[in-house]
Design a protein around this motif. Sequence first.
Motif, PDB file in Angstrom:
ATOM      1  N   ARG A  18       0.864  -1.173   0.000  1.00 10.05           N
ATOM      2  CA  ARG A  18       0.000   0.000   0.000  1.00 10.05           C
ATOM      3  C   ARG A  18       0.904   1.227   0.000  1.00 10.05           C
ATOM      4  NH1 ARG A  18      -4.464  -2.670   3.890  1.00 10.05           N
ATOM      5  NH2 ARG A  18      -4.681  -0.603   4.779  1.00 10.05           N
ATOM      6  N   ASP A  19       0.776   2.141   0.914  1.00 10.85           N
ATOM      7  CA  ASP A  19       1.641   3.330   0.903  1.00 10.85           C
ATOM      8  C   ASP A  19       2.677   3.293   2.030  1.00 10.85           C
ATOM      9  OD1 ASP A  19      -0.162   3.649   2.925  1.00 10.85           O
ATOM     10  OD2 ASP A  19      -0.616   5.740   2.506  1.00 10.85           O
ATOM     11  N   HIS A  20       3.039   2.089   2.462  1.00 10.81           N
ATOM     12  CA  HIS A  20       4.012   1.920   3.542  1.00 10.81           C
ATOM     13  C   HIS A  20       5.251   1.167   3.057  1.00 10.81           C
ATOM     14  CE1 HIS A  20       0.577   3.038   5.959  1.00 10.81           C
ATOM     15  NE2 HIS A  20       1.308   3.006   7.056  1.00 10.81           N
ATOM     16  N   LEU A 116      -2.189  -2.336   9.092  1.00 15.72           N
ATOM     17  CA  LEU A 116      -2.586  -1.081   8.458  1.00 15.72           C
ATOM     18  C   LEU A 116      -4.058  -0.767   8.650  1.00 15.72           C
ATOM     19  CD1 LEU A 116      -0.438  -1.209   5.232  1.00 15.72           C
ATOM     20  CD2 LEU A 116       0.054  -0.106   7.418  1.00 15.72           C
ATOM     21  N   GLY A 117      -4.814  -1.741   9.126  1.00 11.74           N
ATOM     22  CA  GLY A 117      -6.215  -1.492   9.461  1.00 11.74           C
ATOM     23  C   GLY A 117      -6.364  -0.818  10.804  1.00 11.74           C
ATOM     24  N   GLN A 118      -5.254  -0.584  11.492  1.00 12.02           N
ATOM     25  CA  GLN A 118      -5.240   0.040  12.814  1.00 12.02           C
ATOM     26  C   GLN A 118      -4.550   1.399  12.724  1.00 12.02           C
ATOM     27  OE1 GLN A 118      -6.702  -1.478  15.448  1.00 12.02           O
ATOM     28  NE2 GLN A 118      -7.280  -3.101  14.062  1.00 12.02           N
ATOM     29  N   PRO A 119      -5.268   2.475  12.448  1.00 11.65           N
ATOM     30  CA  PRO A 119      -4.622   3.773  12.223  1.00 11.65           C
ATOM     31  C   PRO A 119      -3.878   4.328  13.426  1.00 11.65           C
ATOM     32  CG  PRO A 119      -6.998   4.022  12.328  1.00 11.65           C
ATOM     33  CD  PRO A 119      -6.720   2.551  12.323  1.00 11.65           C
ATOM     34  N   GLU A 120      -4.217   3.926  14.638  1.00  8.36           N
ATOM     35  CA  GLU A 120      -3.547   4.472  15.821  1.00  8.36           C
ATOM     36  C   GLU A 120      -2.625   3.444  16.460  1.00  8.36           C
ATOM     37  OE1 GLU A 120      -3.725   7.683  16.655  1.00  8.36           O
ATOM     38  OE2 GLU A 120      -4.954   7.884  14.875  1.00  8.36           O
TER      39      GLU A 120
END
Length: 126
Positions: A18-20, A116-120
């Motif tokens: 993705r973008d990581h 990545l489903g965990q934004p924090e």
Amino acid sequence: MQQVPAPFSRHLRVHQHRDHAVLEFLGEIDIAAAVEIAPYLDRVTTHPDARIVIDLRSVEFFDCSGLRLLYRARSRVLDHGGQLHLVCTHPLTLRVLRITGLSRLLPPHPTPDAALGQPEATSGTL
């Protein structure tokens, strides 16, 4: 994030998801491996707004040198407004992360997609 070329190392493989930037640690992460990985990790964690996933699924051994790498990477990424996520499934490595409290600061996930489903994911406190 500007991409920094990965060094040749038997302990590190780098790719995009993705973008990581995904930094896959490989094999035995001990003091010798940490010496190889640390300079690259230091470069990518100082980029403003860096988006990084450290993937430990291919790690067979993980000692305090690996813990230092993770803690330092987390601190540097947060200091520069970025995000750092951890992927880990190995029971012994998970145990080390839990015992030391690092799993509260950098919660481990089973896959990059789950991380990545965990934004924090980097907002934990000790």
